[in-house]
Scaffold this motif. Structure first.
Motif, PDB file in Angstrom:
ATOM      1  N   GLU A   1      61.709  67.470  39.565  1.00 40.60           N
ATOM      2  CA  GLU A   1      60.647  67.633  40.554  1.00 40.60           C
ATOM      3  C   GLU A   1      61.154  67.362  41.966  1.00 40.60           C
ATOM      4  O   GLU A   1      60.713  67.997  42.931  1.00 40.60           O
ATOM      5  N   ALA A   2      62.086  66.419  42.101  1.00 45.60           N
ATOM      6  CA  ALA A   2      62.665  66.163  43.420  1.00 45.60           C
ATOM      7  C   ALA A   2      63.471  67.364  43.903  1.00 45.60           C
ATOM      8  O   ALA A   2      63.423  67.729  45.084  1.00 45.60           O
ATOM      9  N   LEU A   3      64.197  67.999  42.998  1.00 44.48           N
ATOM     10  CA  LEU A   3      64.935  69.210  43.366  1.00 44.48           C
ATOM     11  C   LEU A   3      63.978  70.332  43.742  1.00 44.48           C
ATOM     12  O   LEU A   3      64.207  71.066  44.706  1.00 44.48           O
ATOM     13  N   ARG A   4      62.897  70.465  42.991  1.00 42.53           N
ATOM     14  CA  ARG A   4      61.902  71.482  43.327  1.00 42.53           C
ATOM     15  C   ARG A   4      61.258  71.180  44.684  1.00 42.53           C
ATOM     16  O   ARG A   4      60.866  72.082  45.417  1.00 42.53           O
ATOM     17  N   ALA A   5      61.147  69.899  45.009  1.00 43.06           N
ATOM     18  CA  ALA A   5      60.549  69.502  46.287  1.00 43.06           C
ATOM     19  C   ALA A   5      61.471  69.765  47.467  1.00 43.06           C
ATOM     20  O   ALA A   5      61.030  69.735  48.615  1.00 43.06           O
ATOM     21  N   GLY A   6      62.758  70.022  47.182  1.00 45.98           N
ATOM     22  CA  GLY A   6      63.678  70.348  48.261  1.00 45.98           C
ATOM     23  C   GLY A   6      64.950  69.538  48.327  1.00 45.98           C
ATOM     24  O   GLY A   6      65.774  69.754  49.220  1.00 45.98           O
ATOM     25  N   ALA A   7      65.153  68.589  47.396  1.00 50.16           N
ATOM     26  CA  ALA A   7      66.417  67.848  47.379  1.00 50.16           C
ATOM     27  C   ALA A   7      67.569  68.803  47.100  1.00 50.16           C
ATOM     28  O   ALA A   7      67.412  69.826  46.436  1.00 50.16           O
ATOM     29  N   ASP A   8      68.733  68.470  47.608  1.00 54.88           N
ATOM     30  CA  ASP A   8      69.881  69.373  47.548  1.00 54.88           C
ATOM     31  C   ASP A   8      70.815  69.102  46.382  1.00 54.88           C
ATOM     32  O   ASP A   8      71.706  69.912  46.108  1.00 54.88           O
ATOM     33  N   GLY A   9      70.651  67.988  45.703  1.00 50.86           N
ATOM     34  CA  GLY A   9      71.556  67.678  44.603  1.00 50.86           C
ATOM     35  C   GLY A   9      71.121  66.443  43.848  1.00 50.86           C
ATOM     36  O   GLY A   9      70.105  65.811  44.171  1.00 50.86           O
ATOM     37  N   PHE A  10      71.923  66.068  42.869  1.00 43.81           N
ATOM     38  CA  PHE A  10      71.546  65.077  41.876  1.00 43.81           C
ATOM     39  C   PHE A  10      72.779  64.255  41.532  1.00 43.81           C
ATOM     40  O   PHE A  10      73.880  64.798  41.419  1.00 43.81           O
ATOM     41  N   LEU A  11      72.605  62.955  41.367  1.00 47.65           N
ATOM     42  CA  LEU A  11      73.725  62.070  41.057  1.00 47.65           C
ATOM     43  C   LEU A  11      73.263  60.959  40.124  1.00 47.65           C
ATOM     44  O   LEU A  11      72.213  60.361  40.341  1.00 47.65           O
ATOM     45  N   LEU A  12      74.042  60.702  39.090  1.00 50.68           N
ATOM     46  CA  LEU A  12      73.743  59.598  38.185  1.00 50.68           C
ATOM     47  C   LEU A  12      74.267  58.280  38.763  1.00 50.68           C
ATOM     48  O   LEU A  12      75.355  58.232  39.336  1.00 50.68           O
ATOM     49  N   LYS A  13      73.500  57.203  38.572  1.00 51.73           N
ATOM     50  CA  LYS A  13      73.925  55.906  39.080  1.00 51.73           C
ATOM     51  C   LYS A  13      75.199  55.419  38.406  1.00 51.73           C
ATOM     52  O   LYS A  13      75.942  54.632  38.986  1.00 51.73           O
ATOM     53  N   ARG A  14      75.455  55.892  37.196  1.00 54.80           N
ATOM     54  CA  ARG A  14      76.660  55.454  36.486  1.00 54.80           C
ATOM     55  C   ARG A  14      77.874  56.328  36.818  1.00 54.80           C
ATOM     56  O   ARG A  14      78.936  56.176  36.210  1.00 54.80           O
ATOM     57  N   ALA A  15      77.742  57.222  37.771  1.00 56.93           N
ATOM     58  CA  ALA A  15      78.853  58.109  38.128  1.00 56.93           C
ATOM     59  C   ALA A  15      80.057  57.300  38.615  1.00 56.93           C
ATOM     60  O   ALA A  15      79.918  56.219  39.196  1.00 56.93           O
ATOM     61  N   ARG A  16      81.228  57.851  38.387  1.00 57.79           N
ATOM     62  CA  ARG A  16      82.461  57.209  38.856  1.00 57.79           C
ATOM     63  C   ARG A  16      82.556  57.317  40.377  1.00 57.79           C
ATOM     64  O   ARG A  16      81.974  58.226  40.984  1.00 57.79           O
TER      65      ARG A  16
ATOM     66  N   VAL B   1      78.480  63.501  47.643  1.00 56.56           N
ATOM     67  CA  VAL B   1      78.024  63.395  49.028  1.00 56.56           C
ATOM     68  C   VAL B   1      78.668  64.475  49.883  1.00 56.56           C
ATOM     69  O   VAL B   1      78.002  65.143  50.689  1.00 56.56           O
ATOM     70  N   ARG B   2      79.950  64.682  49.710  1.00 56.38           N
ATOM     71  CA  ARG B   2      80.638  65.717  50.495  1.00 56.38           C
ATOM     72  C   ARG B   2      80.130  67.111  50.138  1.00 56.38           C
ATOM     73  O   ARG B   2      79.942  67.962  51.012  1.00 56.38           O
ATOM     74  N   LEU B   3      79.906  67.340  48.845  1.00 57.14           N
ATOM     75  CA  LEU B   3      79.455  68.652  48.392  1.00 57.14           C
ATOM     76  C   LEU B   3      78.087  68.991  48.958  1.00 57.14           C
ATOM     77  O   LEU B   3      77.853  70.094  49.458  1.00 57.14           O
ATOM     78  N   VAL B   4      77.175  68.035  48.900  1.00 55.93           N
ATOM     79  CA  VAL B   4      75.832  68.256  49.422  1.00 55.93           C
ATOM     80  C   VAL B   4      75.873  68.463  50.938  1.00 55.93           C
ATOM     81  O   VAL B   4      75.162  69.311  51.484  1.00 55.93           O
ATOM     82  N   ALA B   5      76.716  67.706  51.620  1.00 55.56           N
ATOM     83  CA  ALA B   5      76.817  67.837  53.073  1.00 55.56           C
ATOM     84  C   ALA B   5      77.305  69.223  53.468  1.00 55.56           C
ATOM     85  O   ALA B   5      76.838  69.806  54.455  1.00 55.56           O
ATOM     86  N   GLU B   6      78.239  69.779  52.699  1.00 59.49           N
ATOM     87  CA  GLU B   6      78.788  71.098  53.020  1.00 59.49           C
ATOM     88  C   GLU B   6      77.763  72.199  52.779  1.00 59.49           C
ATOM     89  O   GLU B   6      77.732  73.204  53.492  1.00 59.49           O
ATOM     90  N   GLY B   7      76.926  72.033  51.740  1.00 58.86           N
ATOM     91  CA  GLY B   7      75.853  72.984  51.481  1.00 58.86           C
ATOM     92  C   GLY B   7      76.282  74.334  50.969  1.00 58.86           C
ATOM     93  O   GLY B   7      75.504  75.280  50.966  1.00 58.86           O
ATOM     94  N   GLU B   8      77.539  74.471  50.516  1.00 62.12           N
ATOM     95  CA  GLU B   8      78.023  75.766  50.075  1.00 62.12           C
ATOM     96  C   GLU B   8      78.198  75.861  48.566  1.00 62.12           C
ATOM     97  O   GLU B   8      78.722  76.840  48.057  1.00 62.12           O
ATOM     98  N   SER B   9      77.806  74.827  47.848  1.00 60.29           N
ATOM     99  CA  SER B   9      77.799  74.889  46.387  1.00 60.29           C
ATOM    100  C   SER B   9      76.755  73.894  45.898  1.00 60.29           C
ATOM    101  O   SER B   9      76.170  73.151  46.676  1.00 60.29           O
ATOM    102  N   LEU B  10      76.521  73.891  44.582  1.00 55.96           N
ATOM    103  CA  LEU B  10      75.408  73.129  44.031  1.00 55.96           C
ATOM    104  C   LEU B  10      75.848  71.879  43.301  1.00 55.96           C
ATOM    105  O   LEU B  10      76.883  71.867  42.632  1.00 55.96           O
ATOM    106  N   LEU B  11      75.031  70.854  43.420  1.00 55.10           N
ATOM    107  CA  LEU B  11      75.165  69.652  42.606  1.00 55.10           C
ATOM    108  C   LEU B  11      73.981  69.684  41.639  1.00 55.10           C
ATOM    109  O   LEU B  11      72.934  69.106  41.880  1.00 55.10           O
TER     110      LEU B  11
END
Length: 222
Positions: free
Chosen positions: A94-109, A117-127
């Protein structure tokens, strides 16, 4: 100029961990923190971060409503990446549908957090992980209002064959450069096709276009 990030999470340990990971990078600066979505808009207006890393579940204002509020009220809003514990969380979708640009798990390395963060900032590919793609497909299968709207948008859009091809590759998470390599065309040509797809579908960004592609059934999850 460093890439600037605002951290929004009600757990101090999560914020501290994210700050430590991100500020270990010479090109990333954490410019502020908030413990709830209700504090996001004034901080975004004052600090003008490039990216907001936002918890999807918070006690006063959750990440879904905070995302909507930022995009609705802030001129030239930052990119937003939502963070959560569970990858199959409907709140994330629902957050993505609301307009968020990507998704990250808290347990991510740590390397995955920095990359996100870099990927979302660039905006040229999807998370946009497989679990969320499946949720989008499920919403389409259930015949939701969003799915009906997505099918109507595709019917009106009349995408060209090349635009359809580009959208399918976008849905797989490929960047503009990767799509250009796959199609043996220039990156600027891909950017033009992406812009045309967004305009025809009435999508704010590629995340919204890909959600519509899954919900409408144009792209199958998996």
């Amino acid at each position: 100029m460093p890439l600037t990030v605002l951290l929004v999470d009600d757990e101090p340990l999560v914020r501290a961990g994210l700050r430590a990971v991100l500020e270990a990078q010479p090109d990333i600066e954490v410019v502020g923190e908030a413990a709830d979505g209700a504090a996001v808009i004034p901080l975004v207006r004052r600090l003008r971060p490039d990216v907001v890393a936002m918890d999807v579940r918070m006690p006063l204002l959750d990440g879904i409503e905070a995302t909507r509020a930022v995009l609705r009220t802030v001129p030239e809003p930052p990119k937003i990446v939502v963070i959560t514990t569970f990858e199959n969380d409907e709140y994330v979708y629902e957050a993505l549908r609301a307009g968020a640009d990507g998704f990250l798990l808290k347990r991510a390395r740590p390397a995955e957090i920095v990359h996100a963060v870099r990927l979302v900032a660039e905006g040229e590919s999807l998370l946009f992980p497989a679990a969320v793609r499946r949720l989008a497909g499920a919403h389409g299968e259930r015949g939701s209002e969003g799915a009906r709207a997505a099918r109507e948008a595709f019917a009106r859009a009349a995408l060209t064959g090349r635009e359809e091809e580009v959208l399918r590759l976008m849905a797989r998470g490929l960047s503009n450069a990767e799509i250009a390599e796959r199609l043996v065309v220039g990156t600027e040509t891909v950017k033009s096709h992406v812009s045309a797809v967004l305009a025809k579908l009435g999508a704010r960004d590629r995340t919204q276009a890909v959600i519509a592609a899954y919900e409408s059934g144009f792209v199958a999850p998996g």
